[in-house]
Structure formats: C-alpha cells, structure tokens
Design a protein around this motif. Structure first.
Motif, short mmCIF file in Angstrom:
data_model
loop_
_atom_site.label_atom_id
_atom_site.label_comp_id
_atom_site.label_asym_id
_atom_site.label_seq_id
_atom_site.Cartn_x
_atom_site.Cartn_y
_atom_site.Cartn_z
N THR A 1 154.54 74.75 -0.88
CA THR A 1 154.78 75.90 -0.01
C THR A 1 156.03 76.67 -0.44
O THR A 1 156.83 76.18 -1.24
N GLY B 1 152.38 69.26 -0.22
CA GLY B 1 151.29 68.50 0.38
C GLY B 1 150.35 68.04 -0.71
O GLY B 1 150.16 68.74 -1.72
N ALA C 1 150.73 69.41 3.92
CA ALA C 1 151.92 70.24 3.82
C ALA C 1 152.35 70.77 5.19
O ALA C 1 153.54 70.81 5.51
N THR D 1 155.76 70.00 7.21
CA THR D 1 156.60 71.13 7.59
C THR D 1 157.08 71.02 9.03
O THR D 1 158.25 71.31 9.35
#
Length: 385
Positions: free
Chosen positions: A56, A62, A127, A131
C-alpha cells in the motif's frame, strides 16, 4: 467514471483517505514434499506456488499465495507471475485498498486465472487488516475461533493409507479424512476405504473425492460397495460434463454430493445445483479469494446447501487463508476443514509453524492473516533470482 477516494475512520473519529495500492509483487518459490500426493487428476511432489504481495501507499504489505494447478484450472507458476505482473498489477495500481469490487471488476476482464485473482484479493484483505490492526477473520465475520481439521489421503495401497490415517489420529488427534479415489478398477479404492474404516473404527469421519476419475456407472458401483463404510459425503466422482449420467448418479446418492472443481463460482454453483448435478459445495479460498468465497457461502446458505472448506493442496499461507475464512462463517464452521496437507512439505515460509492440537486448528490472533513470513526462508526457496 471517476472513482471516489475510499475513506477510513481514525481512532479520533476523523475521516482519512484509505491507502492505495502502490505495488503488486510476485515471488515464485519451490518447496519439495516429503512424499508425493497422487490423485485421479494428477500428482504433486513440490509446492511450486507464487507468493503475492500487495504493497500500500502507507508501506503496509499484505500477502497471500497462488498454487498452480494446470490439470484443473490451467494455471502454471510462470503464467501466474506473468498475468499478475503484465496485466493485473497495471490495472489496479492506484486504486484504494478498499476498492475490492473495482479490483474484482478489472481482473474479471481477463478470463480464467482464478488463483492469481484470488491471491490478489486475499492480499488486499490482509493489507487492510494490518492497516487497521484487525484480524481478517473478524473482518469477514468472526463466527468462531478455529476449525476441526480433516486430512486428505492420496493414492497408495490399503495398508499404507490406513497406517497414515492411524498415525495422524494418534499424533494430532485428526479423526476426519478425505480419501482420494478414481482409479480403475474400482475395487482398488474400495479396498483402501474399507481398510481405513477398519483401522480407525466407527467414530472417524470418512469421505471420498474422485476428481472426476470414474464414470457415473463406476461411481454407482463404488457407492454400493462402500455402503458399510459409512461415508459422510462424496465429491466429484464423475465429470460434470457428463450431464445426464451425473444427474442420474446424484439422484441416487445416499449422502451429500459435493461440487468442487465443477462449481468454483456462484454462477457455477447455481447451475450445478439447479441441474441436479450436486447437493453440496466445496469452497476453496485459493480459487475464489475471500470476496468470492463470501459470495459462494452466502449462496449456499440461501439454497440450504452444505458448504465445506476444501484443500487446493495448499502450503502454509494458503492453509491459514482457508482457516481464517472457514472459521469466519457459521456455514463453513460446521464441517471439518481440509487444512493439514502442508504437513507433507519439507519446509515452509512462516516464521512460526502452524499448530494442530486434538484435531483442531485455531485462527491466528494478529492483525490481517495473523502470520508473518521468514525472510531467510523466502530468499532460500524463491526461484526467480
């Protein structure tokens, strides 16, 4: 049409733009199996999978993995790497990590490639969980914290297969087994099933998977010969393309008849069930990801079908994905899940090994998938350098 930025709520309640997909990476690797697994549609002696990483804009990574099954879906390790790097990654970079439906739509423009698509989807979920510091298991539904384990037994002589089942029950407490069938003559596999039942006694769960290896007539003969074994279900005994004979077989099957490779999508499930070609469905996150697996499980629930978690001969990362999803939904938590065939691998990519106790596997508690890779092992087994 312009895509609106996805947002997330910060701990202070402020609105913020969700991170975007900055990079999609592939890491092909190869880990040998201690012994090959043989079945009607093929065999495998090395896990030549592809680790897929979605990075990201915040630097969160991820990951998931795609297992190539050329004899079932036509994908190879090389084709998975190529389609992700050349087609899928350029199509989705810049989208929000939350734009799962937009990603799904863009990937769908390319036909086939189910495990490549599934790995990207699951890596996005991982991911996002990392986060926001939340397990994917909870994001998906979080129904229970673990699953009973079922082990898949490949082709071999009756005594060898029975001894393997007994050892797994004694060492890990596993009492549910899928027996691979589909050889000719039929009695080769009937003898194996009877030997396993005799070795384990009446309390173990046994079911069979033909991988489309028999004809409908051969399958019917096997079911008659196995009446005293007490199978809980059967799976893909004959090809779904044999439309009328498959319908004839399913109509007389005394236990649930599971559609697996014949019904990987919700549309396929609907077609097979309405056609009378199956009465239950196998869900494999390796081919439908988390987003597609939710669709299939909800459809099965609406139709009143049994839904089970199948094994794509997954390595450890794929096993965790199956576990995380299967435990998140009530319908898939009811049956033992095929989670243990990684035991036959010579090594793995995780920094901590998976753990089965009393025939049960618990969902990792950390954010995302709850697992971490061992960078030294990834470097040792990758095959693209």
């Amino acid at each position: 049409m312009l895509l609106q930025p996805a947002t997330q709520t910060t701990p202070a309640g402020e609105r913020a733009v969700a991170p975007r997909i900055a990079e999609v990476r592939t890491v092909p690797y190869a880990i040998p199996y201690r012994k090959p697994l043989r079945f009607a549609s093929g065999s495998i002696d090395v896990a030549d999978n592809v680790l897929v990483e979605v990075v990201t804009s915040d630097g969160v990574v991820g990951f998931a993995e795609a297992p190539p099954r050329p004899y079932t879906y036509g994908e190879t390790q090389a084709s998975i790497v190529a389609v992700i790097e050349k087609i899928f990654a350029p199509a989705i970079i810049g989208l929000s990590i939350l734009d799962r439906e937009a990603v799904r739509s863009r990937l769908a423009r390319t036909v086939g490639n189910p495990t490549a698509k599934a790995a990207i989807d699951m890596a996005m979920w991982d991911a996002w969980g990392k986060t926001i510091g939340t397990p994917v298991h909870r994001l998906l539904g979080g129904f229970t914290d673990g699953l009973q384990v079922s082990h898949m037994l490949g082709f071999d002589d009756p005594d060898t297969v029975a001894a393997e089942a007994v050892e797994l029950r004694e060492t890990l407490g596993i009492s549910s087994f899928k027996i691979k069938v589909g050889r000719r003559p039929v009695h080769l596999d009937v003898d194996v099933c009877k030997a396993v039942r005799e070795a384990l006694g009446p309390d173990a769960e046994l079911y069979i998977d033909g991988n489309r290896g028999w004809t409908a007539a051969e399958s019917a003969r096997a079911l008659r010969d196995l009446e005293d074994v007490g199978l809980s279900r059967v799976e893909e005994l004959c090809p779904a393309d044999d439309v009328l004979s498959r319908r004839w077989l399913v109509s007389q099957c005394p236990v649930p008849f599971v559609a697996d490779e014949s019904a990987p999508t919700p549309a396929d499930v609907t077609r097979e069930i309405l056609a009378g070609a199956a009465t239950a469905v196998s869900i494999k996150t390796a081919r439908t990801g988390f987003s597609g697996s939710l669709r299939v499980s909800h459809l099965a629930e609406g139709l009143g079908l049994e839904a089970v978690i199948g094994n794509q001969i997954d390595a450890q990362v794929g096993t965790v994905c199956s576990l995380v999803f299967g435990a998140s939904q009530e319908i898939t938590s009811r049956s033992a899940a095929e989670l243990s065939n990684y035991l036959d691998m010579a090594d793995d990519l995780l920094d901590e090994p998976l753990f089965i106790e009393n025939g049960y596997m618990r969902v990792p508690k950390g954010p995302g998938l709850g697992i971490q890779l061992d960078p030294e092992k990834v470097a040792r087994y990758r095959v693209d350098l």
